[in-house]
Write a protein that holds these residues in place. Sequence first.
Motif, PDB file in Angstrom:
ATOM      1  N   UNK A  29       0.796  -1.217   0.000  1.00 58.40           N
ATOM      2  CA  UNK A  29       0.000   0.000   0.000  1.00 58.40           C
ATOM      3  C   UNK A  29       0.834   1.275   0.000  1.00 58.40           C
ATOM      4  N   UNK A  30       2.106   1.197   0.282  1.00 56.82           N
ATOM      5  CA  UNK A  30       2.915   2.409   0.277  1.00 56.82           C
ATOM      6  C   UNK A  30       3.398   2.784  -1.121  1.00 56.82           C
ATOM      7  N   UNK A  31       3.097   2.009  -2.150  1.00 57.30           N
ATOM      8  CA  UNK A  31       3.571   2.322  -3.491  1.00 57.30           C
ATOM      9  C   UNK A  31       2.543   3.071  -4.319  1.00 57.30           C
ATOM     10  N   UNK A  68       4.755   2.687  -9.669  1.00 56.36           N
ATOM     11  CA  UNK A  68       4.356   1.281  -9.558  1.00 56.36           C
ATOM     12  C   UNK A  68       2.842   1.131  -9.511  1.00 56.36           C
ATOM     13  N   UNK A  69       2.172   2.021  -8.791  1.00 56.96           N
ATOM     14  CA  UNK A  69       0.709   1.979  -8.727  1.00 56.96           C
ATOM     15  C   UNK A  69       0.090   2.217 -10.091  1.00 56.96           C
ATOM     16  N   UNK A  70       0.616   3.225 -10.804  1.00 60.78           N
ATOM     17  CA  UNK A  70       0.114   3.499 -12.147  1.00 60.78           C
ATOM     18  C   UNK A  70       0.403   2.324 -13.084  1.00 60.78           C
ATOM     19  N   UNK A  71       1.540   1.659 -12.891  1.00 60.65           N
ATOM     20  CA  UNK A  71       1.856   0.506 -13.735  1.00 60.65           C
ATOM     21  C   UNK A  71       0.934  -0.674 -13.441  1.00 60.65           C
ATOM     22  N   UNK A  72       0.563  -0.862 -12.181  1.00 58.24           N
ATOM     23  CA  UNK A  72      -0.393  -1.938 -11.859  1.00 58.24           C
ATOM     24  C   UNK A  72      -1.737  -1.653 -12.523  1.00 58.24           C
ATOM     25  N   UNK A  73      -2.153  -0.399 -12.492  1.00 57.81           N
ATOM     26  CA  UNK A  73      -3.372  -0.008 -13.190  1.00 57.81           C
ATOM     27  C   UNK A  73      -3.171  -0.208 -14.694  1.00 57.81           C
ATOM     28  N   UNK A  74      -1.957   0.069 -15.174  1.00 54.63           N
ATOM     29  CA  UNK A  74      -1.640  -0.122 -16.589  1.00 54.63           C
ATOM     30  C   UNK A  74      -1.804  -1.559 -17.040  1.00 54.63           C
ATOM     31  N   UNK A  85       1.346   5.491 -17.620  1.00 57.50           N
ATOM     32  CA  UNK A  85       2.327   6.342 -16.948  1.00 57.50           C
ATOM     33  C   UNK A  85       2.693   7.561 -17.800  1.00 57.50           C
ATOM     34  N   UNK A  86       2.166   7.629 -19.021  1.00 59.78           N
ATOM     35  CA  UNK A  86       2.537   8.682 -19.966  1.00 59.78           C
ATOM     36  C   UNK A  86       2.315  10.108 -19.468  1.00 59.78           C
ATOM     37  N   UNK A 113      -8.174  11.764  -0.899  1.00 56.97           N
ATOM     38  CA  UNK A 113      -7.019  11.308  -0.132  1.00 56.97           C
ATOM     39  C   UNK A 113      -5.744  11.892  -0.701  1.00 56.97           C
ATOM     40  N   UNK A 114      -4.704  11.871   0.108  1.00 60.21           N
ATOM     41  CA  UNK A 114      -3.371  12.308  -0.310  1.00 60.21           C
ATOM     42  C   UNK A 114      -2.684  11.178  -1.072  1.00 60.21           C
ATOM     43  N   UNK A 115      -1.746  11.538  -1.937  1.00 62.02           N
ATOM     44  CA  UNK A 115      -0.946  10.508  -2.605  1.00 62.02           C
ATOM     45  C   UNK A 115      -0.231   9.670  -1.564  1.00 62.02           C
ATOM     46  N   UNK A 116      -0.220   8.381  -1.774  1.00 56.78           N
ATOM     47  CA  UNK A 116       0.445   7.475  -0.850  1.00 56.78           C
ATOM     48  C   UNK A 116      -0.442   6.980   0.278  1.00 56.78           C
ATOM     49  N   UNK A 117      -1.684   7.476   0.363  1.00 53.67           N
ATOM     50  CA  UNK A 117      -2.593   7.014   1.413  1.00 53.67           C
ATOM     51  C   UNK A 117      -2.931   5.541   1.177  1.00 53.67           C
ATOM     52  N   UNK A 118      -3.035   4.759   2.250  1.00 54.21           N
ATOM     53  CA  UNK A 118      -3.319   3.325   2.096  1.00 54.21           C
ATOM     54  C   UNK A 118      -4.603   3.018   1.328  1.00 54.21           C
ATOM     55  N   UNK A 119      -5.556   3.934   1.315  1.00 57.41           N
ATOM     56  CA  UNK A 119      -6.823   3.659   0.634  1.00 57.41           C
ATOM     57  C   UNK A 119      -6.683   3.648  -0.889  1.00 57.41           C
TER      58      UNK A 119
END
Length: 187
Positions: free
Chosen positions: A15-17, A22-28, A61-62, A162-168
């Motif tokens: 959750x810290x990513x 990395x988060x955008x890549x998982x969505x990718x 990620x573009x 939420x803020x970037x990096x929030x666990x949610x």
Amino acid sequence: MQAVSKIILIVFACDNIFMSKNGHQMVGVALAVMSFSWIHAMGYVWLLSIAGAIAAFFGSTAPDWLEISHAERDANGRWQRHSIIPHRTLTHWVPLWIALLLWSARSLLHTHGAPVLTGSAYAALMGFAIGGIGHLLCDIPNPSGVPVFLPVAQGRVSLRMWQSGAPIEWLEVLAFLASAVIAVVNL
């Protein structure tokens, strides 16, 4: 059910990513699967579906890498991010990505019977646009928001959830992954 539990544990452990690269890549990855499914469902050959899927991954990620960012040391010797295009302005402008999606989808629809390379280019542009729009959907809950009306910082809209990096933020990724599973099931 056990597989779902493992996925949730992995997401909680990571959750810290989110919503980092990395988060955008998982969505990718999820958007690549969805793009593949949508283009294939439109009746196009596998090559076009694959072109759209690969481009969707890179499109996710573009909006960040199109800014052409680099690091520079400030007066105190700390590294600071700088970019040629200011962050979350033109490259995050919603109308630009929607226009690219509509144009590429319309162009793709007119390629039946055209050379595969022509169709692949339009499928790739469509996938790229899908990835970019997915990126914006991930950024809009953040207080910084994304520009909707004008491609400038003052034109940003935010849901302020939420803020970037929030666990949610892992819920966003999970929603995209669930959507990808649904797209595959309906293929």
